[in-house]
Design an enzyme around this catalytic site. Structure first.
Site, PDB file in Angstrom:
ATOM      1  N   SER A  35       0.814  -1.216   0.000  1.00 23.67           N
ATOM      2  CA  SER A  35       0.000   0.000   0.000  1.00 23.67           C
ATOM      3  C   SER A  35       0.847   1.267   0.000  1.00 23.67           C
ATOM      4  O   SER A  35       0.529   2.233  -0.691  1.00 23.67           O
ATOM      5  CB  SER A  35      -0.950  -0.005   1.204  1.00 23.67           C
ATOM      6  OG  SER A  35      -0.217   0.029   2.417  1.00 23.67           O
ATOM      7  N   THR A  36       1.947   1.282   0.755  1.00 25.00           N
ATOM      8  CA  THR A  36       2.786   2.476   0.790  1.00 25.00           C
ATOM      9  C   THR A  36       3.525   2.654  -0.524  1.00 25.00           C
ATOM     10  O   THR A  36       3.632   3.768  -1.054  1.00 25.00           O
ATOM     11  CB  THR A  36       3.782   2.403   1.958  1.00 25.00           C
ATOM     12  OG1 THR A  36       3.072   2.126   3.178  1.00 25.00           O
ATOM     13  CG2 THR A  36       4.526   3.718   2.124  1.00 25.00           C
ATOM     14  N   ASP A  88      10.810   1.150  -1.674  1.00 32.20           N
ATOM     15  CA  ASP A  88       9.830   0.147  -1.270  1.00 32.20           C
ATOM     16  C   ASP A  88       9.351   0.457   0.143  1.00 32.20           C
ATOM     17  O   ASP A  88       9.954   1.271   0.851  1.00 32.20           O
ATOM     18  CB  ASP A  88      10.465  -1.244  -1.325  1.00 32.20           C
ATOM     19  CG  ASP A  88       9.458  -2.368  -1.484  1.00 32.20           C
ATOM     20  OD1 ASP A  88       8.245  -2.123  -1.310  1.00 32.20           O
ATOM     21  OD2 ASP A  88       9.880  -3.506  -1.766  1.00 32.20           O
ATOM     22  N   ASP A  91       7.400  -3.639   6.577  1.00 31.32           N
ATOM     23  CA  ASP A  91       6.457  -3.975   7.642  1.00 31.32           C
ATOM     24  C   ASP A  91       7.011  -3.579   9.004  1.00 31.32           C
ATOM     25  O   ASP A  91       6.257  -3.246   9.916  1.00 31.32           O
ATOM     26  CB  ASP A  91       6.142  -5.471   7.610  1.00 31.32           C
ATOM     27  CG  ASP A  91       5.492  -5.876   6.297  1.00 31.32           C
ATOM     28  OD1 ASP A  91       4.440  -5.301   5.962  1.00 31.32           O
ATOM     29  OD2 ASP A  91       6.039  -6.749   5.596  1.00 31.32           O
ATOM     30  N   GLY A 103       4.840  -8.700   3.922  1.00 28.92           N
ATOM     31  CA  GLY A 103       3.430  -8.714   4.288  1.00 28.92           C
ATOM     32  C   GLY A 103       2.525  -8.713   3.068  1.00 28.92           C
ATOM     33  O   GLY A 103       1.415  -9.240   3.103  1.00 28.92           O
ATOM     34  N   GLY A 104       3.022  -8.134   1.976  1.00 29.30           N
ATOM     35  CA  GLY A 104       2.269  -8.120   0.726  1.00 29.30           C
ATOM     36  C   GLY A 104       2.516  -9.328  -0.154  1.00 29.30           C
ATOM     37  O   GLY A 104       1.947  -9.422  -1.247  1.00 29.30           O
ATOM     38  N   GLU A 110      11.160  -8.585  -4.208  1.00 28.72           N
ATOM     39  CA  GLU A 110      11.591  -7.359  -3.541  1.00 28.72           C
ATOM     40  C   GLU A 110      13.053  -7.447  -3.113  1.00 28.72           C
ATOM     41  O   GLU A 110      13.814  -6.489  -3.282  1.00 28.72           O
ATOM     42  CB  GLU A 110      10.706  -7.087  -2.329  1.00 28.72           C
ATOM     43  CG  GLU A 110       9.302  -6.622  -2.684  1.00 28.72           C
ATOM     44  CD  GLU A 110       8.388  -6.511  -1.478  1.00 28.72           C
ATOM     45  OE1 GLU A 110       7.423  -5.728  -1.556  1.00 28.72           O
ATOM     46  OE2 GLU A 110       8.629  -7.197  -0.467  1.00 28.72           O
ATOM     47  N   LYS A 128       5.747   1.694  11.692  1.00 26.94           N
ATOM     48  CA  LYS A 128       6.652   0.627  11.239  1.00 26.94           C
ATOM     49  C   LYS A 128       7.995   0.650  11.973  1.00 26.94           C
ATOM     50  O   LYS A 128       8.798  -0.263  11.831  1.00 26.94           O
ATOM     51  CB  LYS A 128       6.887   0.735   9.730  1.00 26.94           C
ATOM     52  CG  LYS A 128       5.622   0.728   8.885  1.00 26.94           C
ATOM     53  CD  LYS A 128       4.788  -0.513   9.115  1.00 26.94           C
ATOM     54  CE  LYS A 128       3.681  -0.681   8.079  1.00 26.94           C
ATOM     55  NZ  LYS A 128       2.684   0.410   8.116  1.00 26.94           N
TER      56      LYS A 128
END
Length: 261
Positions: A35-36, A88, A91, A103-104, A110, A128
């Site tokens: 989401s971020t 990026d 978490d 988490g994604g 990544e 975070k």
């Protein structure tokens, strides 16, 4: 016009906006997942629309789709070979900028993209930031074949390490196991606290069936942390610097209110 942003959305947005200042014309940029990171992709899309020329290397199928939607030129890591920068989310991150990611569900791509970059920048909100990693479940990507055996080996291994918990669960997507972009499963380790993250990262990857773990050790160079009041802190682990400023924006013109968790 979108409704007023929540404090958490404002924090993500200003962190993404500040991180865009590190991106220069002609760069090859790794684009994170989550989401971020989605806020970052939208912010970069606006800059591309204004004339910025970059090539993005996405870390997941969904990031690639979003990048194309906002006009960012996308290529593969094999084509780009090496990147100037990866931006990026995370978490969790600790004072040494070690991370938990995944988490994604995109931790493998990544980590590959981040380590193929001159610098990695993490964008995050204040929640975070932790003193010790481990409150967020640690994702471990495993191949589907024999995953229950891999799970048992993980449970046996972490029981001997400096952690608070040893529960391991298979990540689900509804009634079926979650499947990564590479066709693998994810086992989430509910550890509570990781006493020695470096040791944990090394040990986990020795277990047969484990593809990669979500501990990013000595990979992140800079963390950009956003706050709900628009303030942003930038910490650079390499030169030991830390700075703070305020990101000004007109919320009535903000196009990102649909990118929350």
């Amino acid at each position: 016009m979108p409704a007023k942003l929540s404090a958490i959305d404002t924090a993500k947005f200003v962190a993404a906006k500040r991180a865009c200042e590190f991106v220069e014309d002609g760069m090859r940029v790794g684009l994170g997942t989550g989401s971020t990171a989605a806020w970052l992709v939208r912010c970069l899309g606006e800059l591309v629309e204004d004339g910025l020329k970059i090539t993005g290397v996405p870390t997941s199928i969904r990031t690639a789709e979003l990048a194309r939607d906002v006009g960012i030129s996308v290529t593969t890591l094999d084509e780009a070979k090496w990147l100037d920068l990866t931006i990026d989310g995370a978490d969790e991150y600790d004072p040494e900028l070690n991370l938990i990611k995944g988490g994604g569900g995109a931790l493998l791509q990544e980590k590959i993209v981040a380590t193929a970059s001159d610098r990695m920048i993490v964008i995050a909100d204040r929640t975070k930031q932790v003193e010790t990693l481990g409150a967020f479940p640690l994702p471990v990507e495993v191949i589907p074949f024999g995953w229950q055996t891999t799970k048992a080996l993980l449970e046996e291994t972490i029981a001997a390490l400096d952690v608070m918990g040893d529960k391991v669960t298979l990540r689900m997507d509804g009634n079926a196991p979650y499947i990564t972009d590479e066709g693998n499963h994810i086992l989430d380790l509910h550890l509570g606290r990781i006493g020695n993250a470096r040791q944990m990262a090394l040990v986990l990857n020795q277990i047969p069936g484990v593809v990669e773990n979500g501990l990013f050790i000595d990979i992140c160079d800079i963390v950009v942390t956003g706050n709900g009041n628009g303030r942003v802190q930038v910490k650079d682990i390499n030169n030991g610097s830390s700075s703070e400023d305020v990101i000004e924006f007109d919320e009535d013109e903000n196009l990102f209110a649909d990118l929350g968790d």
